[in-house]
Scaffold this motif. Structure first.
Motif, PDB file in Angstrom:
ATOM      1  N   ARG A  17       0.846  -1.173   0.000  1.00  0.00           N
ATOM      2  CA  ARG A  17       0.000   0.000   0.000  1.00  0.00           C
ATOM      3  C   ARG A  17       0.888   1.232   0.000  1.00  0.00           C
ATOM      4  O   ARG A  17       2.029   1.166   0.444  1.00  0.00           O
ATOM      5  CB  ARG A  17      -0.823  -0.024   1.286  1.00  0.00           C
ATOM      6  CG  ARG A  17      -2.134   0.619   1.149  1.00  0.00           C
ATOM      7  CD  ARG A  17      -2.926   0.413   2.403  1.00  0.00           C
ATOM      8  NE  ARG A  17      -3.727   1.607   2.533  1.00  0.00           N
ATOM      9  CZ  ARG A  17      -4.357   1.968   3.609  1.00  0.00           C
ATOM     10  NH1 ARG A  17      -4.294   1.231   4.671  1.00  0.00           N
ATOM     11  NH2 ARG A  17      -5.058   3.051   3.632  1.00  0.00           N
ATOM     12  N   GLN A  18       0.407   2.331  -0.502  1.00  0.00           N
ATOM     13  CA  GLN A  18       1.205   3.552  -0.465  1.00  0.00           C
ATOM     14  C   GLN A  18       1.595   3.839   0.980  1.00  0.00           C
ATOM     15  O   GLN A  18       0.761   3.804   1.868  1.00  0.00           O
ATOM     16  CB  GLN A  18       0.422   4.725  -1.037  1.00  0.00           C
ATOM     17  CG  GLN A  18       1.230   5.988  -1.080  1.00  0.00           C
ATOM     18  CD  GLN A  18       0.477   7.119  -1.753  1.00  0.00           C
ATOM     19  OE1 GLN A  18      -0.556   6.913  -2.345  1.00  0.00           O
ATOM     20  NE2 GLN A  18       1.014   8.306  -1.661  1.00  0.00           N
ATOM     21  N   LYS A  22       0.268  12.630   1.878  1.00  0.00           N
ATOM     22  CA  LYS A  22       0.567  14.018   1.552  1.00  0.00           C
ATOM     23  C   LYS A  22      -0.246  14.915   2.474  1.00  0.00           C
ATOM     24  O   LYS A  22      -1.425  14.682   2.699  1.00  0.00           O
ATOM     25  CB  LYS A  22       0.204  14.319   0.103  1.00  0.00           C
ATOM     26  CG  LYS A  22       1.075  13.603  -0.892  1.00  0.00           C
ATOM     27  CD  LYS A  22       0.684  13.984  -2.298  1.00  0.00           C
ATOM     28  CE  LYS A  22       1.543  13.241  -3.286  1.00  0.00           C
ATOM     29  NZ  LYS A  22       1.216  13.585  -4.665  1.00  0.00           N
ATOM     30  N   GLN A  51      -8.879   7.818   5.702  1.00  0.00           N
ATOM     31  CA  GLN A  51      -9.779   8.421   4.722  1.00  0.00           C
ATOM     32  C   GLN A  51      -9.118   8.610   3.360  1.00  0.00           C
ATOM     33  O   GLN A  51      -9.792   8.878   2.385  1.00  0.00           O
ATOM     34  CB  GLN A  51     -10.263   9.781   5.251  1.00  0.00           C
ATOM     35  CG  GLN A  51     -11.354  10.406   4.401  1.00  0.00           C
ATOM     36  CD  GLN A  51     -11.755  11.775   4.906  1.00  0.00           C
ATOM     37  OE1 GLN A  51     -11.534  12.142   6.041  1.00  0.00           O
ATOM     38  NE2 GLN A  51     -12.349  12.546   4.033  1.00  0.00           N
ATOM     39  N   TYR A  52      -7.824   8.445   3.278  1.00  0.00           N
ATOM     40  CA  TYR A  52      -7.056   8.886   2.112  1.00  0.00           C
ATOM     41  C   TYR A  52      -7.685   8.493   0.771  1.00  0.00           C
ATOM     42  O   TYR A  52      -7.956   7.337   0.522  1.00  0.00           O
ATOM     43  CB  TYR A  52      -5.615   8.377   2.168  1.00  0.00           C
ATOM     44  CG  TYR A  52      -4.709   9.313   1.420  1.00  0.00           C
ATOM     45  CD1 TYR A  52      -4.236  10.455   2.027  1.00  0.00           C
ATOM     46  CD2 TYR A  52      -4.396   9.093   0.088  1.00  0.00           C
ATOM     47  CE1 TYR A  52      -3.443  11.357   1.350  1.00  0.00           C
ATOM     48  CE2 TYR A  52      -3.614   9.982  -0.601  1.00  0.00           C
ATOM     49  CZ  TYR A  52      -3.130  11.116   0.037  1.00  0.00           C
ATOM     50  OH  TYR A  52      -2.364  12.012  -0.659  1.00  0.00           O
ATOM     51  N   GLY A  53      -7.911   9.504  -0.038  1.00  0.00           N
ATOM     52  CA  GLY A  53      -8.427   9.306  -1.389  1.00  0.00           C
ATOM     53  C   GLY A  53      -9.918   9.041  -1.461  1.00  0.00           C
ATOM     54  O   GLY A  53     -10.465   8.853  -2.539  1.00  0.00           O
ATOM     55  N   GLN A  54     -10.601   9.026  -0.342  1.00  0.00           N
ATOM     56  CA  GLN A  54     -12.033   8.759  -0.323  1.00  0.00           C
ATOM     57  C   GLN A  54     -12.762   9.966   0.227  1.00  0.00           C
ATOM     58  O   GLN A  54     -12.332  10.551   1.209  1.00  0.00           O
ATOM     59  CB  GLN A  54     -12.343   7.554   0.559  1.00  0.00           C
ATOM     60  CG  GLN A  54     -11.646   6.297   0.131  1.00  0.00           C
ATOM     61  CD  GLN A  54     -11.859   5.189   1.151  1.00  0.00           C
ATOM     62  OE1 GLN A  54     -12.831   5.195   1.893  1.00  0.00           O
ATOM     63  NE2 GLN A  54     -10.956   4.246   1.195  1.00  0.00           N
ATOM     64  N   ASP A  55     -13.838  10.339  -0.405  1.00  0.00           N
ATOM     65  CA  ASP A  55     -14.606  11.487   0.051  1.00  0.00           C
ATOM     66  C   ASP A  55     -15.745  11.019   0.958  1.00  0.00           C
ATOM     67  O   ASP A  55     -16.914  11.228   0.675  1.00  0.00           O
ATOM     68  CB  ASP A  55     -15.156  12.262  -1.156  1.00  0.00           C
ATOM     69  CG  ASP A  55     -15.766  13.592  -0.742  1.00  0.00           C
ATOM     70  OD1 ASP A  55     -15.356  14.120   0.303  1.00  0.00           O
ATOM     71  OD2 ASP A  55     -16.659  14.083  -1.451  1.00  0.00           O
ATOM     72  N   ASP A 122      -3.842  17.257  -3.235  1.00  0.00           N
ATOM     73  CA  ASP A 122      -4.124  16.358  -4.356  1.00  0.00           C
ATOM     74  C   ASP A 122      -5.549  15.802  -4.313  1.00  0.00           C
ATOM     75  O   ASP A 122      -6.009  15.219  -5.275  1.00  0.00           O
ATOM     76  CB  ASP A 122      -3.097  15.231  -4.450  1.00  0.00           C
ATOM     77  CG  ASP A 122      -3.055  14.333  -3.236  1.00  0.00           C
ATOM     78  OD1 ASP A 122      -3.375  14.807  -2.123  1.00  0.00           O
ATOM     79  OD2 ASP A 122      -2.690  13.163  -3.395  1.00  0.00           O
ATOM     80  N   TRP A 123      -6.287  15.997  -3.206  1.00  0.00           N
ATOM     81  CA  TRP A 123      -7.709  15.639  -3.160  1.00  0.00           C
ATOM     82  C   TRP A 123      -8.555  16.759  -3.704  1.00  0.00           C
ATOM     83  O   TRP A 123      -9.607  16.549  -4.260  1.00  0.00           O
ATOM     84  CB  TRP A 123      -8.179  15.420  -1.738  1.00  0.00           C
ATOM     85  CG  TRP A 123      -7.663  14.242  -1.024  1.00  0.00           C
ATOM     86  CD1 TRP A 123      -6.689  13.380  -1.409  1.00  0.00           C
ATOM     87  CD2 TRP A 123      -8.091  13.802   0.255  1.00  0.00           C
ATOM     88  NE1 TRP A 123      -6.484  12.455  -0.451  1.00  0.00           N
ATOM     89  CE2 TRP A 123      -7.327  12.682   0.576  1.00  0.00           C
ATOM     90  CE3 TRP A 123      -9.042  14.265   1.147  1.00  0.00           C
ATOM     91  CZ2 TRP A 123      -7.492  11.998   1.769  1.00  0.00           C
ATOM     92  CZ3 TRP A 123      -9.204  13.594   2.328  1.00  0.00           C
ATOM     93  CH2 TRP A 123      -8.441  12.459   2.638  1.00  0.00           C
ATOM     94  N   ASN A 125      -8.140  19.303  -6.046  1.00  0.00           N
ATOM     95  CA  ASN A 125      -8.261  19.494  -7.498  1.00  0.00           C
ATOM     96  C   ASN A 125      -8.999  20.767  -7.873  1.00  0.00           C
ATOM     97  O   ASN A 125      -9.750  20.795  -8.841  1.00  0.00           O
ATOM     98  CB  ASN A 125      -8.948  18.288  -8.150  1.00  0.00           C
ATOM     99  CG  ASN A 125      -8.119  17.032  -8.022  1.00  0.00           C
ATOM    100  OD1 ASN A 125      -6.894  17.089  -8.022  1.00  0.00           O
ATOM    101  ND2 ASN A 125      -8.778  15.906  -7.905  1.00  0.00           N
TER     102      ASN A 125
END
Length: 146
Positions: A17-18, A22, A51-55, A122-123, A125
């Motif tokens: 996983r990453q 950030k 939560q990373y990358g999920q809204d 980066d979330w 945008n």
């Protein structure tokens, strides 16, 4: 002899996983990082990682939180409270049981979602922060009713 943990990671491995999160530079430029407590910083990193990358909001069971992050209940509650006061997260009470039984004990859990300066760039945008905009509108509506 087992491998050193850092050598277990293989670049591009689908199993891995990453390993980095950030953070938004506004956390520094607006003074949050410099003045927040260690408990708040720990909770910010935990919530961002989950939560990373999920809204969507995240939640934690008491047992899994302690097992996974090895942080105390006080760290969790005090850190989250400070992040809320800084307008970096939203905390919502969400009902857990929904069966509708007449004598069922209503159970709730807290959910956490990063907002504002805590949202990694980066979330974002360039979309802004719709949740924060909505919260400000709700506060204005409440004040106008007084």
């Amino acid at each position: 002899m087992s491998a050193i943990p850092s050598t277990d990671y293989v670049l591009g491995s689908k199993k891995s996983r990453q390993r980095y999160i950030k953070l938004n530079t506004r956390l520094w430029t607006r003074g949050h990082i410099q003045s927040m407590s260690a408990k708040a910083l720990a909770m910010l990193l935990v919530i961002l990682e989950e939560q990373y990358g999920q809204d969507q909001a995240v939640w934690f069971s008491e047992k899994r939180f302690a097992e996974r992050f090895n942080l105390s209940r006080d760290t969790r509650s005090e850190g989250a409270r400070e992040l809320f006061q800084r307008e970096l997260i939203v905390i919502r009470r969400v009902p857990v049981t929904n069966s509708g039984a007449a004598f069922e004990r209503e159970a709730n859990r807290n959910t956490y979602q990063v907002i504002g300066d805590a949202i990694p760039s980066d979330w974002d945008n360039g979309r802004g922060d719709p949740l924060r905009t909505q919260l400000k509108a709700n506060v204005k509506r409440r004040r106008s009713k007084r």
